[in-house]
Design a protein around this motif. Sequence first.
Motif, mmCIF file in Angstrom:
data_model
loop_
_atom_site.group_PDB
_atom_site.id
_atom_site.type_symbol
_atom_site.label_atom_id
_atom_site.label_comp_id
_atom_site.label_asym_id
_atom_site.label_seq_id
_atom_site.Cartn_x
_atom_site.Cartn_y
_atom_site.Cartn_z
ATOM 1 N N GLN A 6 -67.619 -37.070 90.909
ATOM 2 C CA GLN A 6 -66.095 -37.205 89.380
ATOM 3 C C GLN A 6 -66.645 -35.483 89.282
ATOM 4 O OE1 GLN A 6 -66.599 -36.097 86.156
ATOM 5 N NE2 GLN A 6 -64.784 -35.272 86.641
ATOM 6 N N SER A 7 -68.098 -35.129 89.571
ATOM 7 C CA SER A 7 -67.128 -33.966 89.230
ATOM 8 C C SER A 7 -67.534 -32.401 90.408
ATOM 9 C CB SER A 7 -69.027 -32.758 89.427
ATOM 10 O OG SER A 7 -70.639 -33.797 90.472
ATOM 11 N N LEU A 8 -66.902 -33.091 91.621
ATOM 12 C CA LEU A 8 -66.945 -32.296 93.325
ATOM 13 C C LEU A 8 -65.170 -32.955 93.231
ATOM 14 C CD1 LEU A 8 -69.931 -33.573 95.723
ATOM 15 C CD2 LEU A 8 -69.873 -31.451 93.685
ATOM 16 N N GLY A 9 -64.314 -31.704 92.553
ATOM 17 C CA GLY A 9 -63.197 -31.594 92.677
ATOM 18 C C GLY A 9 -62.491 -32.787 92.199
ATOM 19 N N ALA B 205 -63.759 -34.611 97.356
ATOM 20 C CA ALA B 205 -65.373 -34.424 97.048
ATOM 21 C C ALA B 205 -64.526 -33.242 98.629
ATOM 22 C CB ALA B 205 -65.534 -34.624 96.804
ATOM 23 N N GLY B 206 -64.324 -33.969 99.791
ATOM 24 C CA GLY B 206 -64.525 -33.031 100.571
ATOM 25 C C GLY B 206 -63.573 -31.498 101.109
ATOM 26 N N VAL B 207 -62.463 -31.945 100.443
ATOM 27 C CA VAL B 207 -62.034 -30.387 100.195
ATOM 28 C C VAL B 207 -62.714 -29.284 99.186
ATOM 29 C CG1 VAL B 207 -60.062 -29.593 99.681
ATOM 30 C CG2 VAL B 207 -59.981 -32.021 100.627
ATOM 31 N N TYR B 208 -63.226 -30.085 98.160
ATOM 32 C CA TYR B 208 -63.818 -29.185 96.906
ATOM 33 C C TYR B 208 -64.786 -29.002 97.881
ATOM 34 C CZ TYR B 208 -66.021 -27.844 93.461
ATOM 35 O OH TYR B 208 -67.328 -27.364 92.019
ATOM 36 N N LEU B 209 -65.719 -28.671 98.573
ATOM 37 C CA LEU B 209 -67.459 -28.853 99.339
ATOM 38 C C LEU B 209 -66.624 -27.860 99.987
ATOM 39 C CD1 LEU B 209 -69.356 -32.417 99.231
ATOM 40 C CD2 LEU B 209 -69.675 -30.017 98.255
ATOM 41 N N ALA C 203 -57.195 -25.899 93.005
ATOM 42 C CA ALA C 203 -55.243 -26.008 93.571
ATOM 43 C C ALA C 203 -55.343 -26.515 94.707
ATOM 44 C CB ALA C 203 -54.333 -25.104 93.016
ATOM 45 N N VAL C 204 -56.337 -26.108 95.465
ATOM 46 C CA VAL C 204 -55.742 -26.684 96.672
ATOM 47 C C VAL C 204 -56.414 -27.957 97.426
ATOM 48 C CG1 VAL C 204 -58.837 -25.860 97.946
ATOM 49 C CG2 VAL C 204 -56.352 -25.825 99.477
ATOM 50 N N VAL C 205 -57.204 -28.326 96.163
ATOM 51 C CA VAL C 205 -58.129 -29.946 96.215
ATOM 52 C C VAL C 205 -56.742 -31.251 96.134
ATOM 53 C CG1 VAL C 205 -59.414 -31.963 95.200
ATOM 54 C CG2 VAL C 205 -60.542 -28.944 95.303
ATOM 55 N N ASP C 206 -55.755 -30.402 94.444
ATOM 56 C CA ASP C 206 -54.317 -31.639 94.741
ATOM 57 C C ASP C 206 -53.445 -31.361 95.883
ATOM 58 O OD1 ASP C 206 -55.720 -32.866 92.376
ATOM 59 O OD2 ASP C 206 -54.607 -30.685 90.720
#
Length: 471
Positions: A270-273, A347-351, A91-94
């Motif tokens: 695409q797979s990273l968030g 993707a940066g947030v996801y990683l 959720a934090v990514v969005d």
Amino acid sequence: MTQPFVHPYLPNTAPDVKAAMLAAVGAASTDEFYADIPEGLRLDRPLDLPAPFVAEQDLVRHVDGLLGRNVSTRERLSFLGAGTYNHYVPAVVDEVINRSEFLTAYAGEPYEDHGRFQALFQYQSLMAELLNMDVVNVPTYDGFQATATSLSMAGRMSGRRGVIVASDVLPDKFSRVHDFVRTNLDLTVVPTVNGTADVAAVAALATEQTAAIWVETPSYSGAVETAIRQLADAAHAVGAVLVVGTDPVGYGVLTPPADQGADIVCGDIQSLGLHQWFGGAHAGFIAVHDDPRFVMEMPSRLFGLATTDVPGEVGFGDVAYDRTSFAHREDGKEWVGTAAALWGIAAGVYLALMGPQGMADLGETLLARTRYAQLQLSAIPGVALTDTALHLREFVVDFSAASVTAHAVVDTLRAQGIEPGVAVGEYELLVAVTEMTGQGDIDRLADAVASVVAASDTADTSTSNTEEKSA
């Protein structure tokens, strides 16, 4: 006299406006704009659109009806992959990418918008750490473009045309890459052996006219390439480079291609968030070593860290901006747009959220669930795996020994609320699993497939017995 039709939603359909636009560019008709598009790809009829709605509420109702026909993977059990995957998006990514300073900023402009520059710098740094590479670009439109650009870089650096394709490549990707490079590169495909590269055949084809060897890992079928080092040696022996197209999702556990001799690593994030969104939010990455020969061939923007006149403070800005198409315009080596920068922040947030341990856990989960699904499906009589290679997230099952086609399996299971995969041949089905696919989901798929195969066998046996009695 019949009045020319002017669409109420499209002001540029007015005859005088169209005439003015054509005059401004020196074109006799709109057909001149499509001269480069082959006739076979052109629509030879008007678009199948309803008549314009007078009331806005009627238009909204119509569009809502169209959107309502979509069915998401939250509503159906999905084993679909082939380039767009059902990974979990925290959720934090969005929350972060929907902030106005990120969502509405165009490529980081205005230039005092250092927050966006810093966010993209952090993305590049995290990707570089994951891939064990030194330099990563701001995202391109998608992984297809990133791969085509990487091959073009190899061609420009060497002045050669030859590219040896050592892996099974997603057909859509191969088509896009071919369209992109066909004027300056020649692609030669070498058939794989047991799902992975035929190193001996690739090495035998490599010559002083070879610009690059291109390998995909995981491949179209999900096979993980184990001979990257040998392929790199084959490329370097003739002065070529090794371009590795990959998905970064597995490098919490897999050895990065850079550690095995890869010169350019590229792919899609695409797979990273990034959500599936009925086709996917896609963005491409290109990673190289800290070598000016490679860096100066990258057409995309790079953001770097620099000291400022204020002690203790740093700034973020373009690195080697004068190499880009933004600086050179029509004289640039290659044109790259800016529409995918937001996905780099995602993707940066996801990683950052996942961290090294999170990516390791994810990679182990994908490997384990992929193998479990392979074992469950291949245990069904008449169903077999197409190779014995190590697979990550995707694999192909073959129904040729059963009395059913892959298309029949898809149609039958779809009626049960299951998307079993993508039919890639009459009897071959490409199945994808992610961390969103639990053991119970895989068991449900296996039970449903077994029922289809058993029902088909029963029907065939009944038909055979009837024919014998008639004879």
